[in-house]
Design an enzyme around this catalytic site. Sequence first.
Site, PDB file in Angstrom:
ATOM      1  N   HIS A 308       0.855  -1.186   0.000  1.00  0.00           N
ATOM      2  CA  HIS A 308       0.000   0.000   0.000  1.00  0.00           C
ATOM      3  C   HIS A 308       0.885   1.227   0.000  1.00  0.00           C
ATOM      4  O   HIS A 308       1.952   1.219   0.621  1.00  0.00           O
ATOM      5  CB  HIS A 308      -0.897   0.002   1.244  1.00  0.00           C
ATOM      6  CG  HIS A 308      -2.046   0.945   1.127  1.00  0.00           C
ATOM      7  ND1 HIS A 308      -1.941   2.275   1.427  1.00  0.00           N
ATOM      8  CD2 HIS A 308      -3.312   0.745   0.708  1.00  0.00           C
ATOM      9  CE1 HIS A 308      -3.113   2.851   1.212  1.00  0.00           C
ATOM     10  NE2 HIS A 308      -3.957   1.947   0.772  1.00  0.00           N
ATOM     11  N   ASP A 366      -8.057  -5.181   0.192  1.00  0.00           N
ATOM     12  CA  ASP A 366      -8.598  -5.978  -0.912  1.00  0.00           C
ATOM     13  C   ASP A 366      -8.264  -7.449  -0.800  1.00  0.00           C
ATOM     14  O   ASP A 366      -8.834  -8.268  -1.521  1.00  0.00           O
ATOM     15  CB  ASP A 366      -8.060  -5.448  -2.251  1.00  0.00           C
ATOM     16  CG  ASP A 366      -8.503  -4.027  -2.480  1.00  0.00           C
ATOM     17  OD1 ASP A 366      -9.698  -3.778  -2.373  1.00  0.00           O
ATOM     18  OD2 ASP A 366      -7.642  -3.166  -2.721  1.00  0.00           O
TER      19      ASP A 366
HETATM   20  C1  LIG Z   1      -0.558  -0.677  -3.808  1.00  0.00           C
HETATM   21  C2  LIG Z   1       0.672  -0.398  -4.673  1.00  0.00           C
HETATM   22  C3  LIG Z   1       0.184   0.095  -6.042  1.00  0.00           C
HETATM   23  C4  LIG Z   1       1.527   0.683  -3.986  1.00  0.00           C
HETATM   24  O1  LIG Z   1       2.462   1.129  -4.904  1.00  0.00           O
HETATM   25  P1  LIG Z   1       3.645   2.138  -4.537  1.00  0.00           P
HETATM   26  O2  LIG Z   1       3.349   2.875  -3.273  1.00  0.00           O
HETATM   27  O3  LIG Z   1       3.915   2.954  -5.773  1.00  0.00           O
HETATM   28  O4  LIG Z   1       4.859   1.195  -4.207  1.00  0.00           O
HETATM   29  P2  LIG Z   1       5.849   0.552  -5.255  1.00  0.00           P
HETATM   30  O5  LIG Z   1       5.101  -0.014  -6.404  1.00  0.00           O
HETATM   31  O6  LIG Z   1       6.940   1.545  -5.549  1.00  0.00           O
HETATM   32  O7  LIG Z   1       6.449  -0.637  -4.401  1.00  0.00           O
HETATM   33  C5  LIG Z   1       7.590  -0.539  -3.555  1.00  0.00           C
HETATM   34  C6  LIG Z   1       8.460  -1.797  -3.763  1.00  0.00           C
HETATM   35  O8  LIG Z   1       7.713  -2.953  -3.335  1.00  0.00           O
HETATM   36  C7  LIG Z   1       7.482  -3.837  -4.444  1.00  0.00           C
HETATM   37  N1  LIG Z   1       6.067  -4.249  -4.373  1.00  0.00           N
HETATM   38  C8  LIG Z   1       5.020  -3.433  -4.033  1.00  0.00           C
HETATM   39  N2  LIG Z   1       3.876  -4.135  -4.021  1.00  0.00           N
HETATM   40  C9  LIG Z   1       4.216  -5.400  -4.369  1.00  0.00           C
HETATM   41  C10 LIG Z   1       3.459  -6.577  -4.523  1.00  0.00           C
HETATM   42  N3  LIG Z   1       2.145  -6.571  -4.316  1.00  0.00           N
HETATM   43  N4  LIG Z   1       4.095  -7.730  -4.894  1.00  0.00           N
HETATM   44  C11 LIG Z   1       5.431  -7.729  -5.095  1.00  0.00           C
HETATM   45  N5  LIG Z   1       6.208  -6.628  -4.953  1.00  0.00           N
HETATM   46  C12 LIG Z   1       5.609  -5.480  -4.600  1.00  0.00           C
HETATM   47  C13 LIG Z   1       7.739  -3.019  -5.701  1.00  0.00           C
HETATM   48  O9  LIG Z   1       8.180  -3.840  -6.767  1.00  0.00           O
HETATM   49  C14 LIG Z   1       8.810  -2.062  -5.225  1.00  0.00           C
HETATM   50  O10 LIG Z   1      10.015  -2.752  -5.215  1.00  0.00           O
HETATM   51  P3  LIG Z   1      11.410  -1.949  -5.511  1.00  0.00           P
HETATM   52  O11 LIG Z   1      11.546  -0.951  -4.406  1.00  0.00           O
HETATM   53  O12 LIG Z   1      12.456  -3.018  -5.464  1.00  0.00           O
HETATM   54  O13 LIG Z   1      11.251  -1.312  -6.856  1.00  0.00           O
HETATM   55  C15 LIG Z   1       1.518  -1.681  -4.850  1.00  0.00           C
HETATM   56  O14 LIG Z   1       1.935  -2.146  -3.575  1.00  0.00           O
HETATM   57  C16 LIG Z   1       0.778  -2.779  -5.617  1.00  0.00           C
HETATM   58  O15 LIG Z   1       0.794  -2.792  -6.854  1.00  0.00           O
HETATM   59  N6  LIG Z   1       0.089  -3.719  -4.876  1.00  0.00           N
HETATM   60  C17 LIG Z   1      -0.702  -4.732  -5.511  1.00  0.00           C
HETATM   61  C18 LIG Z   1      -2.029  -4.142  -5.950  1.00  0.00           C
HETATM   62  C19 LIG Z   1      -2.966  -3.873  -4.781  1.00  0.00           C
HETATM   63  O16 LIG Z   1      -3.164  -4.728  -3.931  1.00  0.00           O
HETATM   64  N7  LIG Z   1      -3.568  -2.672  -4.793  1.00  0.00           N
HETATM   65  C20 LIG Z   1      -4.573  -2.299  -3.823  1.00  0.00           C
HETATM   66  C21 LIG Z   1      -4.148  -1.159  -2.977  1.00  0.00           C
HETATM   67  S1  LIG Z   1      -5.351  -0.878  -1.709  1.00  0.00           S
END
Ligand SMILES: CC(C)(COP(=O)(O)OP(=O)(O)OC[C@H]1O[C@@H](n2cnc3c(N)ncnc32)[C@H](O)[C@@H]1OP(=O)(O)O)[C@@H](O)C(=O)NCCC(=O)NCCS
Length: 432
Positions: A308, A366
């Site tokens: 998140h 979720d």
């Molecule tokens: C929610 C979300 C979009 C947040 O994104 P964000 O704040 O931009 O964080 P990032 O995407 O930069 O993630 C940080 C790191 O964790 C990793 N990461 C984040 N969520 C991950 C996941 N669900 N599975 C695997 N790796 C994940 C990223 O690859 C990144 O790694 P890095 O630092 O080596 O590049 C992201 O965690 C995600 O895509 N989660 C899955 C979708 C989801 O459940 N969304 C509902 C949110 S309520």
Amino acid sequence: MSEQKLVLSDPATGKQCELPVRKGTHGPAVADIGSLYREHAMFTYDPGFVSTASCRSDITYIDGNQGILLYRGYPIEQLAEKSNFIEVAYLLLYGELPTQTQLDTFNHSIRYHTMIHESLRDFFRGFHYDAHPMAMLTGVVGSLSAFYNAAQDTRNKDDQEIFAHRMIAKIPTIAACAYKHSIGQPFVYPRNDLDYASNLLHMLFAVPAETYEVDPVAAQALDMLFILHADHEQNASTSTVRLAGSSGTNPYAAISAGVACLWGPAHGGANEAVLNMLEQIGDVKQIPQYIAKAKDKNDAFRLMGFGHRVYKNYDPRATVIRGMCHKILQRLGKENDPLFELALELEQIALNDEYFKEKKLYPNVDFYSGIIYKALGLPTNMFTVMFAIARTVGWVAHWIEMTNDPEQRIGRPRQIYTGAAQRDYLDPAQRD
Ligand SMILES: CC(C)(COP(=O)(O)OP(=O)(O)OC[C@H]1O[C@@H](n2cnc3c(N)ncnc32)[C@H](O)[C@@H]1OP(=O)(O)O)[C@@H](O)C(=O)NCCC(=O)NCCS
């Protein structure tokens, strides 16, 4: 405004600028950069708004490190245990818990506005049967602006209130029509003698050929899920509603922009993606393989329902839903649901994995909500629609707060321009 200031110096010129620092009720200090461009000809760069507060808000507070979520100051755990969705909707809209009379009046108004114009029902017939329900929801919510436009003065308090009540009352009816259209069943009119969640279940699952009894356990589960999803401060869809609304557009059109944003798998679409992922994994034995895929930077697979932007700790909503999931599945006689067992195992393995621990990736709201929606008999493509029904309250509350904020201006981010430098137009013959 506090006396604290953030002092920045430009290494090129040595010129210093002092930025006032603001402090909210809770949360970190916020440097007010409003004068930065005007006085120092400089922008800030913050893709994804990771460190940027776009507004002041009295509605919801999140402490992502502690795993705290407050609606108007009340902890989400207390509201989930003691309140109900309509009372929470009142709280989010008006700022205080209602007296019994205020609650009765509000409840009556929401029930009174549940019907949609017959012509609006006809809109659904224009959609192909396999249209995604979120696509229909986006279109039909936007179409409300064609029905409630003429006298709409966005700053008029009475108009704001009637908009809020209509939107909250009609969104379940529109959502149920989207579902009925997708399965080819006749639309079911709302029943105003039923509470919010029961009425939705009735509109989703009743058919004219049979009597439908609402299951109180299902209604209670839905009501609690709606409380947990009602607001989450400046998330992508709420910020979208604020940004769209900041131009003074019709508020129903602004809400439809929020619905469109919510649909994405990185936001509300994740509940649908979680179920698809669990079905794809299929068996506990396959979990290690999928964990490895999630950690592989060359693989696009992510563990849906994990991570998140704000929570770097257990999402408090996930804790409540996890507990409820056990209870509800047991009461619905589905406690041996293989997907739930798979989800629990996946959660344990991920929580003990170094990659997820180091990146502070915990289950989010979720992760479990889809399992409950599935147990209630909803198809996966309706999960985000259910989220949208609940979040409508938050969108409406934020739209009203934004519209009434004296500091409100049209939202207009800036950019770092990285395109071609200025150049002269050449005729086609000169372009070799
Ligand atoms: C929610 C979300 C979009 C947040 O994104 P964000 O704040 O931009 O964080 P990032 O995407 O930069 O993630 C940080 C790191 O964790 C990793 N990461 C984040 N969520 C991950 C996941 N669900 N599975 C695997 N790796 C994940 C990223 O690859 C990144 O790694 P890095 O630092 O080596 O590049 C992201 O965690 C995600 O895509 N989660 C899955 C979708 C989801 O459940 N969304 C509902 C949110 S309520």
